[in-house]
Scaffold this motif. Structure first.
Motif, PDB file in Angstrom:
ATOM      1  N   GLU A 168    -145.518 -18.663 -36.022  1.00 22.87           N
ATOM      2  CA  GLU A 168    -144.255 -18.315 -35.365  1.00 22.87           C
ATOM      3  C   GLU A 168    -143.155 -19.275 -35.821  1.00 22.87           C
ATOM      4  N   ARG A 169    -141.940 -18.757 -35.788  1.00 20.31           N
ATOM      5  CA  ARG A 169    -140.760 -19.581 -36.072  1.00 20.31           C
ATOM      6  C   ARG A 169    -140.274 -20.198 -34.757  1.00 20.31           C
ATOM      7  N   MET A 170    -139.499 -21.298 -34.848  1.00 15.42           N
ATOM      8  CA  MET A 170    -139.063 -21.984 -33.631  1.00 15.42           C
ATOM      9  C   MET A 170    -137.791 -21.331 -33.083  1.00 15.42           C
ATOM     10  N   THR A 172    -149.530 -18.607 -46.775  1.00 12.15           N
ATOM     11  CA  THR A 172    -149.992 -17.566 -45.860  1.00 12.15           C
ATOM     12  C   THR A 172    -149.871 -18.109 -44.451  1.00 12.15           C
ATOM     13  N   ALA A 173    -149.699 -17.220 -43.466  1.00 12.10           N
ATOM     14  CA  ALA A 173    -149.285 -17.657 -42.120  1.00 12.10           C
ATOM     15  C   ALA A 173    -148.132 -18.654 -42.341  1.00 12.10           C
ATOM     16  N   SER A 174    -148.175 -19.873 -41.731  1.00 12.93           N
ATOM     17  CA  SER A 174    -147.165 -20.865 -42.155  1.00 12.93           C
ATOM     18  C   SER A 174    -147.853 -22.059 -42.798  1.00 12.93           C
ATOM     19  N   SER A 215    -143.066  -8.490 -56.427  1.00  8.82           N
ATOM     20  CA  SER A 215    -142.787  -9.941 -56.381  1.00  8.82           C
ATOM     21  C   SER A 215    -144.068 -10.740 -56.117  1.00  8.82           C
ATOM     22  N   LYS A 216    -145.124 -10.066 -55.683  1.00  5.77           N
ATOM     23  CA  LYS A 216    -146.385 -10.760 -55.364  1.00  5.77           C
ATOM     24  C   LYS A 216    -147.387 -10.699 -56.517  1.00  5.77           C
ATOM     25  N   ALA A 217    -147.063  -9.934 -57.570  1.00  3.09           N
ATOM     26  CA  ALA A 217    -148.057  -9.670 -58.631  1.00  3.09           C
ATOM     27  C   ALA A 217    -148.564 -10.942 -59.301  1.00  3.09           C
TER      28      ALA A 217
HETATM   29  C1  6PG Z   1    -144.047 -15.113 -41.587  1.00  3.33           C
HETATM   30  C2  6PG Z   1    -145.400 -14.731 -42.081  1.00  3.33           C
HETATM   31  C3  6PG Z   1    -145.616 -15.039 -43.545  1.00  3.33           C
HETATM   32  C4  6PG Z   1    -145.600 -13.695 -44.251  1.00  3.33           C
HETATM   33  C5  6PG Z   1    -145.475 -13.850 -45.745  1.00  3.33           C
HETATM   34  C6  6PG Z   1    -145.402 -12.503 -46.442  1.00  3.33           C
HETATM   35  O1  6PG Z   1    -143.882 -15.151 -40.398  1.00  3.33           O
HETATM   36  O2  6PG Z   1    -143.169 -15.335 -42.423  1.00  3.33           O
HETATM   37  O3  6PG Z   1    -146.442 -14.842 -41.259  1.00  3.33           O
HETATM   38  O4  6PG Z   1    -146.758 -15.761 -43.861  1.00  3.33           O
HETATM   39  O5  6PG Z   1    -146.764 -12.986 -43.945  1.00  3.33           O
HETATM   40  O6  6PG Z   1    -144.307 -14.578 -46.003  1.00  3.33           O
HETATM   41  O7  6PG Z   1    -144.368 -11.769 -45.921  1.00  3.33           O
HETATM   42  P1  6PG Z   1    -144.017 -10.278 -46.447  1.00  3.33           P
HETATM   43  O8  6PG Z   1    -145.174  -9.414 -46.093  1.00  3.33           O
HETATM   44  O9  6PG Z   1    -142.761  -9.925 -45.693  1.00  3.33           O
HETATM   45  O10 6PG Z   1    -143.790 -10.412 -47.904  1.00  3.33           O
END
Ligand code: 6PG
Length: 241
Positions: A72-74, A146-148, A197-199
């Motif tokens: 989560e973001r703050m 991934t996640a944060s 962009s993920k490739a």
């Molecule tokens: C967040 C996420 C983060 C996200 C990736 C991919 O809250 O930002 O949990 O880990 O899953 O940045 O994001 P996209 O699916 O939008 O590319």
């Protein structure tokens, strides 16, 4: 050893559909065994499509589901950047999930307080330590986060805590995230990755069997659980096989 699987879908819509099926099946299995199913949700654009589709799916017993978040973001829960708010609007407002089964990360607190509070929530609502999720949904950033769990951040070294605060230099902001010990005890981890962009990062991770600390997602490897990568054809474009 975990079991791992990679599936490539022609379109993002196909990926979303298959994800909804896995979620529904996981809930159904738990319900059949008279358990609640614990799911950690992800932020991001692909998960949002999944939650919209899940909200329309019939025959899910939402009483049998406990929902958590991977990060989560703050920000307060009604803020545009809140992962909780995104999920609420796409899913929670449309399904009959009991309020007491929703365990959000309190982004309105300080990073330290929010992380401690989430650790307590996890300790109280799971009867195992570390908590064992039935399913964890994860996204992948083009930097390998991934996640944060972002590259070169302190949280990557966490071995004891279930959740922790993390300062993310690229956003000059704090976040709270589940840690590797929790992710790696999940029964199923499902990465949802779409878009070209993920490739490059998908190639770097999936064509190298070893964990690479500079690509935090590559260190996710559930002990005994199932690791599933769902890719759309754009995200998989650089894979050799
Ligand atoms: C967040 C996420 C983060 C996200 C990736 C991919 O809250 O930002 O949990 O880990 O899953 O940045 O994001 P996209 O699916 O939008 O590319």
């Amino acid at each position: 050893m975990n079991k791992s699987q990679k599936k490539i879908f022609q379109t993002k819509a196909d990926l979303v559909k298959a994800t909804v099926e896995i979620i529904a099946k996981t809930i159904h299995e738990a319900d059949k065994n008279n358990r609640t199913c614990a799911i950690a949700l992800s932020g991001g654009s692909t998960p949002k499509d999944v939650y919209n589709a899940l909200a329309k799916k019939q025959e899910i017993n939402w009483q049998a589901v406990r929902l958590y978040w991977g990060d989560e973001r703050m920000v307060p829960p009604d803020h545009a950047d809140s992962n909780y708010r995104m999920t609420k609007e796409a899913l929670l407002d449309h399904v009959a999930i009991p309020k007491e089964n929703i365990f959000r990360i309190k982004g309105e607190l300080s990073p330290e307080e929010a992380a401690r509070n989430y650790e307590e929530i996890l300790a109280q609502s799971f009867n195992s330590s570390p908590p064992v999720f039935d399913l964890v949904l994860l996204g992948l950033g083009d930097d390998g986060h991934t996640a944060s769990l972002f590259p070169s951040t302190e949280i990557l070294n966490e071995t004891q805590r279930s959740a922790a605060e993390v300062f993310v230099p690229k956003f000059d902001a704090w976040r709270v995230s589940l840690t590797y010990p929790v992710l790696n005890h999940a029964k199923q981890i499902l990465f949802l990755v779409a878009g070209k962009s993920k490739a490059e990062v998908v190639k770097q991770i999936l064509e190298n069997p070893k964990p690479q600390m500079h690509l935090p997602a590559s260190v996710v490897s559930p002990v005994g659980g199932m690791l599933i990568w769902f890719l759309d054809s754009s995200a998989a474009a650089m894979l050799v096989s």
